[in-house]
Design an enzyme around this catalytic site. Structure first.
Site, PDB file in Angstrom:
ATOM      1  N   HIS A 475      29.897  41.991  38.686  1.00  0.00           N
ATOM      2  CA  HIS A 475      31.053  42.893  38.637  1.00  0.00           C
ATOM      3  C   HIS A 475      30.620  44.360  38.680  1.00  0.00           C
ATOM      4  CE1 HIS A 475      33.602  39.591  36.413  1.00  0.00           C
ATOM      5  NE2 HIS A 475      32.818  39.094  37.359  1.00  0.00           N
ATOM      6  N   ARG A 537      39.464  44.102  39.351  1.00  0.00           N
ATOM      7  CA  ARG A 537      38.407  43.308  38.712  1.00  0.00           C
ATOM      8  C   ARG A 537      37.028  43.613  39.286  1.00  0.00           C
ATOM      9  NH1 ARG A 537      35.971  38.270  39.689  1.00  0.00           N
ATOM     10  NH2 ARG A 537      35.236  37.208  37.790  1.00  0.00           N
ATOM     11  N   GLU A 562      42.369  38.963  46.147  1.00  0.00           N
ATOM     12  CA  GLU A 562      43.520  39.690  46.662  1.00  0.00           C
ATOM     13  C   GLU A 562      43.127  40.822  47.596  1.00  0.00           C
ATOM     14  OE1 GLU A 562      45.069  42.465  43.181  1.00  0.00           O
ATOM     15  OE2 GLU A 562      44.669  40.440  42.424  1.00  0.00           O
TER      16      GLU A 562
END
Length: 683
Positions: A475, A537, A562
């Site tokens: 991340h 995210r 997304e």
């Protein structure tokens, strides 16, 4: 599950209504604290800047740049706001820095458009005992003037700002075809560990409130997974990750293959593609997909009983069969008879075809992350794990490593040397390469000059533009993209495995950021820091369309990825909402979602207002036409043809660069991948 409000004034109003000024409840920490300055005029010692009296001031020596002043807060603090009250001798260019030791500084704000008076900098996000104003250009540039600061107010909190230590590397307790139970040794924390989060290859799969063992399910037989653990304390601070435990699940007791696919037939044939369909197979447990073969060599995959094989050779005969596969890897017999199909002749690629041929121009044994085209038609790309930049001539295949980016550190996961970008307006004259990378302390954006004559990276020219973007094993985001007019540099960041970062407009994590090319903050940014949009995210794709609108691609956790159309100040919902799943009311809706098993998409590019999305776990390229603010005519190409796909970028003559991400892209080990760089013809 709530419904999202569509992009528009109502959604922006709702998003804005939930935002309170960061630091509004934080305390003034600097008043009366010890202060040190680079210089002081006889009238005006440094202590005057923190005495709470605007009638007094600190004045630096005259006619000298840079000058600085820092305050010792007495203990580590989270800094959310700095209020500067200038006398007439203000700074037009300055930065705000934090430090733990007043030796190594982290920039949390910068501007080149300071106007003096009262500058109230809210929505900052920094941690340190020392806070500094570092001026590099004065409002009054004659030699008799210096800097004159009446009040230097630092606001924040001195609660628990220290994250726990990393937990110990997990060990395997037990494993089944569908689950794994792991254990680890405890982390330590100054205030106490509140719990642990267990990740499987970057996806949260279990949490505990203190137990040192957990089980992650929803695994597949014969699968290999990487498990690691983060600790968190009651204040929400998240540790760096533990080491990674690699686990291979055993096969299940299902040994019955699916039935043979029937009635394999063509649905379309062009010079570079073949559309196929067939009768779905059945299985006692369940069919998980199909594999398509040409004369026994796998050519592609499909999730359903239909697919389009792309990137084929014109006027070539293909001998096609389809096999079904289940979760345990049992393969059906090949479909019969063999379907003989010959692609048509010709080399034209029409809009109806969408994506046509792909030609391999190079291979690389490292993770190919950022990639840019140069004016002469050659390309530069980053090796994420080796931390090098490579110059490739796609016409000849000749490659040269032009330099190693300094101060890069990998994360035993997905950090390292990531984003690479050039200014589309000024690169021909300034030769700046803009880079995003993980350092030992953070993720950051820097720029370094490229020397075309020497074909080398001039590392001595490095300028650090933005620091303080938290890092973790996964991340870390990393994509960079200039606006078409070259005025602004956008960056996609990850939440650093702490979802609270994404919804906090003071944090640069889980965001789309926007800065000036020199690293300063544009005056019209919505939160007076680098944040442009939030609630993301892990952003790894950014691209502009012909209307100058910014599109974004981000990874979901376990439900859906997304594609978003980014608006200034927009909140896209993470961690409350993943795609359209969760508590989604009041957030901006994605324009497209993808099940993570068919997605895990990274880079995007836009060519002739068609959006191309490169997917890793989904091993495919998606294409959609941008119509208004919607995505239409959604199609899939290269499904299973080249494996995991990471990076797509525009190429000369309306074509596209495509880089794979096969093997070694989750472990930070240099030179253990097997990647291709392809030149793709699009309609």
């Amino acid at each position: 599950m709530g419904r999202r409000i569509r992009v528009g004034a109502m959604a922006l109003a709702l998003a804005a209504a939930t935002i309170s000024p960061a630091g509004a409840a934080d305390s003034l920490l600097s008043q009366g604290k010890p202060v040190t300055a680079s210089s002081s005029g006889g009238c005006c010692p440094a202590a005057n800047a923190v005495d709470g009296d605007s009638a007094t001031r600190w004045a630096s020596a005259a006619g000298v740049d840079p000058q600085w002043i820092y305050v010792d807060l007495g203990a580590a603090a989270h800094v959310s706001r700095v209020r500067l009250q200038w006398d007439a001798s203000c700074a037009t260019a300055y930065e705000i820095d934090t430090s733990a030791d007043h030796v190594t500084w982290t920039k949390i704000y910068a501007t080149t458009t300071g106007k003096g008076g009262v500058e109230d900098l809210t929505s900052l996000d920094g941690t340190g005992r020392y806070v500094r104003v570092y001026g590099t250009k004065r409002c009054r540039t004659d030699a008799s003037k210096g800097y004159s600061l009446q009040e230097f107010g630092v606001y924040g909190s001195t609660g628990d700002v220290t994250p726990p230590s990393p937990p110990g590397t997990p060990t395997l307790v037990s494993v089944t075809p569908a689950s794994a139970t792991i254990a680890w040794t405890a982390a330590s924390d100054d205030a106490g560990v509140a719990g642990y989060d267990v990740y499987r290859d970057g996806q949260l799969c279990a949490s505990t409130t203190g137990a040192l063992q957990a089980t992650c399910g929803n695994l597949s037989p014969n699968g290999t997974y990487g498990f690691y653990v983060n600790a968190r304390d009651a204040a929400g601070n998240v540790s760096q990750a533990s080491g990674t435990l690699s686990v291979k699940t055993p096969p299940s007791d299902d040994h019955t293959p699916p039935s043979v696919p029937g009635n394999v037939h063509t649905t379309s044939v062009s010079s570079t593609s073949i559309g196929l369909a067939w009768t779905a197979s059945t299985d006692d447990v369940g069919v998980t997909g199909y594999r398509i073969y040409d004369s026994g060599t796998q050519l592609g995959t499909s999730d359903t009983a239909a697919t389009t094989l792309g990137g084929l050779t014109p006027a070539k005969a293909y001998h096609l069969q389809v096999r079904a596969v289940d979760a345990n890897g049992n393969l059906s017999d090949p479909s019969t008879p063999v379907l003989d199909v010959t692609t048509t002749g010709g080399s034209n690629c029409t809009p109806a075809q969408g994506v046509c041929g792909a030609t391999q121009v190079a291979t690389d044994d490292d993770v190919v992350w950022g990639l840019v085209s140069l004016p002469d038609g050659t390309i530069l790309y980053n090796q994420r794990d080796a931390h090098d930049i490579v110059h490739l001539n796609p016409k000849t295949g000749a490659k040269k490593t032009i330099g190693t980016v300094p101060n890069v550190q990998s994360t035993d996961g997905e950090g390292g040397l990531t984003g690479l970008e050039v200014n589309p307006v000024s690169f021909a004259s300034d030769h700046w390469l803009y880079l995003m990378h993980t350092s030992p302390n953070d993720n950051r954006i820097v720029r370094i000059k490229y020397d075309p004559a020497a074909d080398s990276l001039t590392t001595s020219t490095e300028q650090v533009l933005l620091t303080g973007i938290a890092r973790n094993k996964f991340h870390n985001g990393g994509r960079l993209r200039f606006s078409p007019d070259g005025r602004y540099l956008f960056a996609g960041t990850g939440d650093a495995q702490n979802g609270d970062n994404a919804s906090n407009t003071s944090s640069p994590n889980g965001k789309v950021l926007r800065i000036n090319p020199d690293g300063s903050i544009p005056a019209d940014n919505p939160f007076h820091n680098a944040v442009w949009s939030y609630g993301h995210r892990n952003v790894q794709g950014l691209a502009f369309d012909s209307q100058g609108r910014l599109w974004e691609q981000e990874f979901g956790n376990s439900v859906m990825d997304e594609t978003n159309l980014i608006v200034k100040g927009g909140n896209y919902g993470w961690p409350s909402c993943e795609g359209t799943s969760g508590s989604c009311t009041g957030f901006l809706a994605p324009k497209k979602t993808y099940p993570v098993a068919q997605g895990s998409c990274s880079g995007i590019t836009i060519i002739h207002d068609a959006l191309y999305v490169a997917c890793q776990r989904g091993t495919r390229l998606y294409r959609a036409v941008i119509g208004g603010s919607s995505l239409t005519d959604f199609r899939t190409f290269f499904s299973g043809t080249y494996g995991r796909l990471r990076t797509v970028e525009p190429a000369p003559e309306g074509r596209m660069w495509l880089a794979t991400s096969v093997d070694g892209d989750k472990d930070s080990t240099p030179h253990n991948s097997h990647n291709k760089i392809l030149l793709v013809t699009v309609g």
